[in-house]
Scaffold this motif. Structure first.
Motif, PDB file in Angstrom:
ATOM      1  N   GLY A 113       0.837  -1.202   0.000  1.00 29.90           N
ATOM      2  CA  GLY A 113       0.000   0.000   0.000  1.00 29.90           C
ATOM      3  C   GLY A 113       0.863   1.239   0.000  1.00 29.90           C
ATOM      4  O   GLY A 113       1.961   1.256   0.565  1.00 29.90           O
ATOM      5  N   LYS A 114       0.366   2.309  -0.637  1.00 29.17           N
ATOM      6  CA  LYS A 114       1.217   3.486  -0.874  1.00 29.17           C
ATOM      7  C   LYS A 114       1.785   4.102   0.403  1.00 29.17           C
ATOM      8  O   LYS A 114       2.862   4.682   0.378  1.00 29.17           O
ATOM      9  CB  LYS A 114       0.451   4.536  -1.690  1.00 29.17           C
ATOM     10  N   HIS A 115       1.092   3.951   1.542  1.00 27.05           N
ATOM     11  CA  HIS A 115       1.602   4.551   2.781  1.00 27.05           C
ATOM     12  C   HIS A 115       2.770   3.758   3.369  1.00 27.05           C
ATOM     13  O   HIS A 115       3.477   4.258   4.240  1.00 27.05           O
ATOM     14  CB  HIS A 115       0.481   4.660   3.815  1.00 27.05           C
ATOM     15  N   ALA A 116       2.954   2.514   2.933  1.00 32.02           N
ATOM     16  CA  ALA A 116       4.019   1.676   3.509  1.00 32.02           C
ATOM     17  C   ALA A 116       5.150   1.398   2.529  1.00 32.02           C
ATOM     18  O   ALA A 116       6.148   0.778   2.903  1.00 32.02           O
ATOM     19  CB  ALA A 116       3.424   0.363   4.003  1.00 32.02           C
ATOM     20  N   TRP A 117       4.995   1.825   1.283  1.00 28.40           N
ATOM     21  CA  TRP A 117       6.056   1.561   0.313  1.00 28.40           C
ATOM     22  C   TRP A 117       7.396   2.110   0.816  1.00 28.40           C
ATOM     23  O   TRP A 117       7.466   3.221   1.357  1.00 28.40           O
ATOM     24  CB  TRP A 117       5.703   2.224  -1.034  1.00 28.40           C
ATOM     25  N   GLY A 118       8.440   1.310   0.645  1.00 26.39           N
ATOM     26  CA  GLY A 118       9.779   1.725   1.063  1.00 26.39           C
ATOM     27  C   GLY A 118      10.107   1.385   2.506  1.00 26.39           C
ATOM     28  O   GLY A 118      11.251   1.488   2.930  1.00 26.39           O
ATOM     29  N   ARG A 119       9.124   0.943   3.278  1.00 28.12           N
ATOM     30  CA  ARG A 119       9.385   0.709   4.712  1.00 28.12           C
ATOM     31  C   ARG A 119      10.221  -0.541   4.987  1.00 28.12           C
ATOM     32  O   ARG A 119      10.679  -0.715   6.112  1.00 28.12           O
ATOM     33  CB  ARG A 119       8.083   0.609   5.479  1.00 28.12           C
ATOM     34  N   THR A 120      10.423  -1.403   3.973  1.00 27.74           N
ATOM     35  CA  THR A 120      11.341  -2.526   4.215  1.00 27.74           C
ATOM     36  C   THR A 120      12.741  -1.994   4.499  1.00 27.74           C
ATOM     37  O   THR A 120      13.548  -2.697   5.095  1.00 27.74           O
ATOM     38  CB  THR A 120      11.395  -3.483   3.010  1.00 27.74           C
ATOM     39  N   ALA A 121      13.001  -0.746   4.120  1.00 28.31           N
ATOM     40  CA  ALA A 121      14.303  -0.144   4.445  1.00 28.31           C
ATOM     41  C   ALA A 121      14.443   0.029   5.958  1.00 28.31           C
ATOM     42  O   ALA A 121      15.539   0.249   6.462  1.00 28.31           O
ATOM     43  CB  ALA A 121      14.454   1.210   3.742  1.00 28.31           C
ATOM     44  N   ARG A 122      13.347  -0.048   6.684  1.00 29.29           N
ATOM     45  CA  ARG A 122      13.429  -0.017   8.154  1.00 29.29           C
ATOM     46  C   ARG A 122      13.180  -1.393   8.760  1.00 29.29           C
ATOM     47  O   ARG A 122      13.827  -1.780   9.740  1.00 29.29           O
ATOM     48  CB  ARG A 122      12.417   0.997   8.704  1.00 29.29           C
ATOM     49  N   THR A 123      12.220  -2.157   8.200  1.00 31.20           N
ATOM     50  CA  THR A 123      11.888  -3.437   8.837  1.00 31.20           C
ATOM     51  C   THR A 123      13.024  -4.452   8.703  1.00 31.20           C
ATOM     52  O   THR A 123      13.291  -5.204   9.647  1.00 31.20           O
ATOM     53  CB  THR A 123      10.596  -4.039   8.246  1.00 31.20           C
ATOM     54  N   MET A 124      13.684  -4.500   7.543  1.00 28.18           N
ATOM     55  CA  MET A 124      14.746  -5.500   7.366  1.00 28.18           C
ATOM     56  C   MET A 124      15.943  -5.217   8.282  1.00 28.18           C
ATOM     57  O   MET A 124      16.431  -6.139   8.950  1.00 28.18           O
ATOM     58  CB  MET A 124      15.165  -5.604   5.892  1.00 28.18           C
ATOM     59  N   PRO A 125      16.427  -3.957   8.387  1.00 29.21           N
ATOM     60  CA  PRO A 125      17.478  -3.690   9.375  1.00 29.21           C
ATOM     61  C   PRO A 125      17.031  -3.970  10.810  1.00 29.21           C
ATOM     62  O   PRO A 125      17.818  -4.417  11.643  1.00 29.21           O
ATOM     63  CB  PRO A 125      17.770  -2.196   9.172  1.00 29.21           C
ATOM     64  N   ARG A 126      15.758  -3.735  11.114  1.00 28.13           N
ATOM     65  CA  ARG A 126      15.247  -4.035  12.462  1.00 28.13           C
ATOM     66  C   ARG A 126      15.414  -5.541  12.757  1.00 28.13           C
ATOM     67  O   ARG A 126      15.901  -5.924  13.818  1.00 28.13           O
ATOM     68  CB  ARG A 126      13.766  -3.619  12.539  1.00 28.13           C
ATOM     69  N   LEU A 127      15.023  -6.372  11.801  1.00 25.79           N
ATOM     70  CA  LEU A 127      15.147  -7.821  12.007  1.00 25.79           C
ATOM     71  C   LEU A 127      16.617  -8.241  12.055  1.00 25.79           C
ATOM     72  O   LEU A 127      17.014  -9.070  12.880  1.00 25.79           O
ATOM     73  CB  LEU A 127      14.395  -8.585  10.906  1.00 25.79           C
ATOM     74  N   ALA A 128      17.423  -7.638  11.183  1.00 23.49           N
ATOM     75  CA  ALA A 128      18.868  -7.964  11.178  1.00 23.49           C
ATOM     76  C   ALA A 128      19.492  -7.606  12.523  1.00 23.49           C
ATOM     77  O   ALA A 128      20.332  -8.347  13.053  1.00 23.49           O
ATOM     78  CB  ALA A 128      19.567  -7.227  10.034  1.00 23.49           C
ATOM     79  N   GLY A 129      19.073  -6.475  13.097  1.00 22.11           N
ATOM     80  CA  GLY A 129      19.599  -6.044  14.396  1.00 22.11           C
ATOM     81  C   GLY A 129      19.238  -7.034  15.494  1.00 22.11           C
ATOM     82  O   GLY A 129      20.068  -7.358  16.360  1.00 22.11           O
ATOM     83  N   LEU A 130      18.023  -7.536  15.465  1.00 24.01           N
ATOM     84  CA  LEU A 130      17.585  -8.522  16.466  1.00 24.01           C
ATOM     85  C   LEU A 130      18.405  -9.800  16.340  1.00 24.01           C
ATOM     86  O   LEU A 130      18.796 -10.411  17.333  1.00 24.01           O
ATOM     87  CB  LEU A 130      16.102  -8.843  16.282  1.00 24.01           C
ATOM     88  N   ARG A 131      18.654 -10.197  15.091  1.00 21.90           N
ATOM     89  CA  ARG A 131      19.473 -11.399  14.865  1.00 21.90           C
ATOM     90  C   ARG A 131      20.883 -11.204  15.406  1.00 21.90           C
ATOM     91  O   ARG A 131      21.437 -12.093  16.064  1.00 21.90           O
ATOM     92  CB  ARG A 131      19.527 -11.745  13.376  1.00 21.90           C
ATOM     93  N   ALA A 132      21.429 -10.026  15.139  1.00 22.62           N
ATOM     94  CA  ALA A 132      22.793  -9.730  15.613  1.00 22.62           C
ATOM     95  C   ALA A 132      22.837  -9.773  17.144  1.00 22.62           C
ATOM     96  O   ALA A 132      23.852 -10.130  17.737  1.00 22.62           O
ATOM     97  CB  ALA A 132      23.241  -8.363  15.091  1.00 22.62           C
ATOM     98  N   ALA A 133      21.711  -9.416  17.770  1.00 24.22           N
ATOM     99  CA  ALA A 133      21.644  -9.441  19.236  1.00 24.22           C
ATOM    100  C   ALA A 133      21.293 -10.836  19.763  1.00 24.22           C
ATOM    101  O   ALA A 133      21.062 -11.015  20.959  1.00 24.22           O
ATOM    102  CB  ALA A 133      20.614  -8.422  19.712  1.00 24.22           C
ATOM    103  N   GLY A 134      21.196 -11.825  18.873  1.00 30.72           N
ATOM    104  CA  GLY A 134      21.032 -13.207  19.320  1.00 30.72           C
ATOM    105  C   GLY A 134      19.621 -13.750  19.229  1.00 30.72           C
ATOM    106  O   GLY A 134      19.356 -14.884  19.627  1.00 30.72           O
ATOM    107  N   MET A 135      18.681 -12.963  18.693  1.00 33.85           N
ATOM    108  CA  MET A 135      17.305 -13.457  18.608  1.00 33.85           C
ATOM    109  C   MET A 135      17.151 -14.326  17.360  1.00 33.85           C
ATOM    110  O   MET A 135      17.713 -14.029  16.312  1.00 33.85           O
ATOM    111  CB  MET A 135      16.352 -12.268  18.538  1.00 33.85           C
TER     112      MET A 135
END
Ligand code: ZN
Length: 530
Positions: free
Chosen positions: A258-280
């Motif tokens: 949806g147009k309001h969320a386009w491009g937000r994977t630029a935030r969600t993917m680093p968020r998940l990567a950060g959690l993984r780096a922290a051991g999750m």
């Protein structure tokens, strides 16, 4: 040495993500024997020439809605072949909170109606994982099937379709049924928090259930409560559920639509990567298309579906209720994703409407213009006439988001295929070949090794499929041989079951199920327990 099968002369992508190497792959009694090039073989039952091809573990489709496709009989035959013809040797169903089990016996009658709308025909519903396995065993299948326990089904099976919190007793009963299904071999817990009745659950209910999955060391697999304007809040809910329950987290078909969320994977993917780096322990899956597919009824506000399909149809017959739905779509409802409000009826096309084949492939907006009526009235009338059984395709995503998720180091491949007769989304028949053709070869965004890893070893590890997803001595002999220069998806929105090109041979449990791209009629597939 005696071999049942020898795949000779190919280049092996072994599923671990390690470098490609030249090797021959032998099969004895359904298990792999890896042979260095030109090793002496005394006796071979059958040889497959893999010269110029890649030999990989069979693909694991981690996200399907193929729970019932083989149970459809003749109507499902062509659909069920579409998956195996692109090299999928294991399908993981029971996703998005929707599985064909478990349920209390007294709840099963209304669930049969729901299951008919979701899967088509007289599929029914099963009381337990064991009953589901028995029903599947009675019909032939070429590849293997694994099922998650769907939270929406579990909730309907204990509480019904009412929009209310469960009582402590009901929650305890849900936990017990989940525990039994996971003990019997189901692979994890899935939620679909945009769908009724799953959406009626608050976070604490899901935490309680995910705690049961954690006890079995099985993942919490979720279709987030919102994949559109509030996708980040919905992702935080999923993260909280994983933290509070201790379960591993797997985000299904990750997208920001949806147009309001386009491009937000630029935030969600680093968020998940950060959690993984922290051991999750967190992973996700993705399909390689910018269009989604779901039920037409999910385009309506959650209260419209309160009480199940019969209640929905009653509401759709009322002009006042339709007006309320129009207003909800226009203005939004707190906590509701609102696909149409985020995109528009011109982005929603009818995929499967068994009694209205002429509507299939056309947008709801187009049909409305032609009839001189409002799109919501078109949707309402279709749903009434089809008794709720309408699948849609929603052109709601952007290519850069798809690519960002696809190239993430922790994302695996799931078609999210909804194999129902009609014009299903082409992802069911095209996903794996499309990743290898378009994203690996044509766009160069992934290496073959890495794409194969996402389709095999990474998936097997996440879903507890021991001895699968890898080519090594003793592993299960599920294999695919494809030509890296030719592999490509054939399926399109207009012709969604066209087979892929370049997939030469598919082997399941040591038996050849696809030879030179054609079905051999062998059915060695089973329901696997994890
Ligand atoms: Zn989903």
């Amino acid at each position: 040495m005696r071999l049942d099968l020898l795949v000779r002369g190919g280049t092996v992508a072994d599923g671990t993500g390690g470098p490609l190497r030249r090797a021959d792959v032998g099969v004895v009694d359904g298990r792999i024997v890896l042979l260095p090039g030109d090793s002496p073989v005394v006796e071979v039952e059958r040889t497959v020439d893999a010269t110029g091809a890649i030999v990989a573990p069979g693909f694991i489709d981690v996200h399907t809605h193929s729970d019932a496709v083989t149970l459809l009989g003749a109507a499902g035959h062509e659909l069920s072949r579409a998956s195996v013809r692109q090299g999928v040797t294991v399908e993981i169903c029971g996703n998005c909170g929707i599985s064909l089990f478990p349920a209390l016996p007294e709840r099963m009658a209304p669930m049969r109606r729901q299951s008919e709308a979701q899967f088509g025909e007289q599929i029914g519903i099963f009381q337990s994982f064991e009953d589901f396995v028995r029903a599947q065993r009675a019909v032939p299948r070429a590849n293997h099937l694994v099922s998650l326990v769907g939270h929406g089904t579990l909730r309907a099976g204990v509480i019904g379709y009412a929009d209310r919190p469960g009582s402590p007793d009901e929650l305890a009963l849900m936990c017990d049924l989940l525990d039994r299904a996971l003990t019997a071999g189901a692979a994890g817990l899935s939620t679909g928090l945009i769908y009724t009745p799953g959406t009626y659950a608050d976070t604490s209910e899901v935490v309680a259930l995910a705690t049961v999955a954690a006890r079995h060391a099985k993942p919490y697999v979720t279709h987030l409560r919102d994949e559109m304007s509030r996708v980040e809040e919905a992702l935080e809910e999923a993260i909280a559920i994983a933290r509070l329950s201790g379960a591993a987290l797997h985000v299904s078909h990750h997208k920001t639509a949806g147009k309001h969320a386009w491009g937000r994977t630029a935030r969600t993917m680093p968020r998940l990567a950060g959690l993984r780096a922290a051991g999750m322990d967190v992973t996700c899956d993705v399909y390689p298309y910018t269009a989604a597919s779901t039920s037409l009824s999910a385009m309506l506000p959650p209260w419209a579906n309160d009480g199940g399909i019969d209640a929905l149809i009653t509401r759709l017959r009322s002009p006042e209720q339709r007006e309320r739905m129009r207003q909800a779509i226009r203005e939004g409802v707190a906590g509701w994703e609102n696909t149409v409000g985020n995109g528009g009826w011109d982005r929603i096309s009818v995929a499967c409407a068994p009694r209205h084949r002429a509507a299939e492939g056309r947008t709801v907006a187009e049909i409305a213009v032609e009839r001189g009526s409002d799109p919501l009235d078109v949707a309402a009338e279709l749903l009434i006439a089809e008794r709720g059984e309408v699948t849609i395709i929603s052109h709601s995503m952007r290519e850069d988001d798809v690519q960002r998720v696809l190239t993430g180091s922790f994302s695996m491949i799931g078609s999210d295929g909804v194999p129902k007769p009609g014009h299903p989304h082409p992802r069911w028949a095209g996903t794996f070949a499309r990743v290898l053709g378009r994203y690996v070869r044509d766009l160069g965004l992934l290496t073959i090794e890495s794409a194969v890893h996402k389709m095999t070893g990474m998936a097997a590890e996440r879903f507890g499929l021991a001895g699968r997803g890898v080519i090594r001595d003793g592993a299960h002999a599920d294999l695919v041989v494809f030509d890296p220069g030719l592999v490509a998806d054939g399926a399109t929105y207009t012709d969604p079951l066209l087979p892929p090109g370049g997939v030469r041979t598919v082997v399941v449990a040591g038996e050849i199920v696809v030879a030179d791209g054609a079905d051999t009629g062998r059915h060695p597939g089973k329901v696997l327990s994890t």
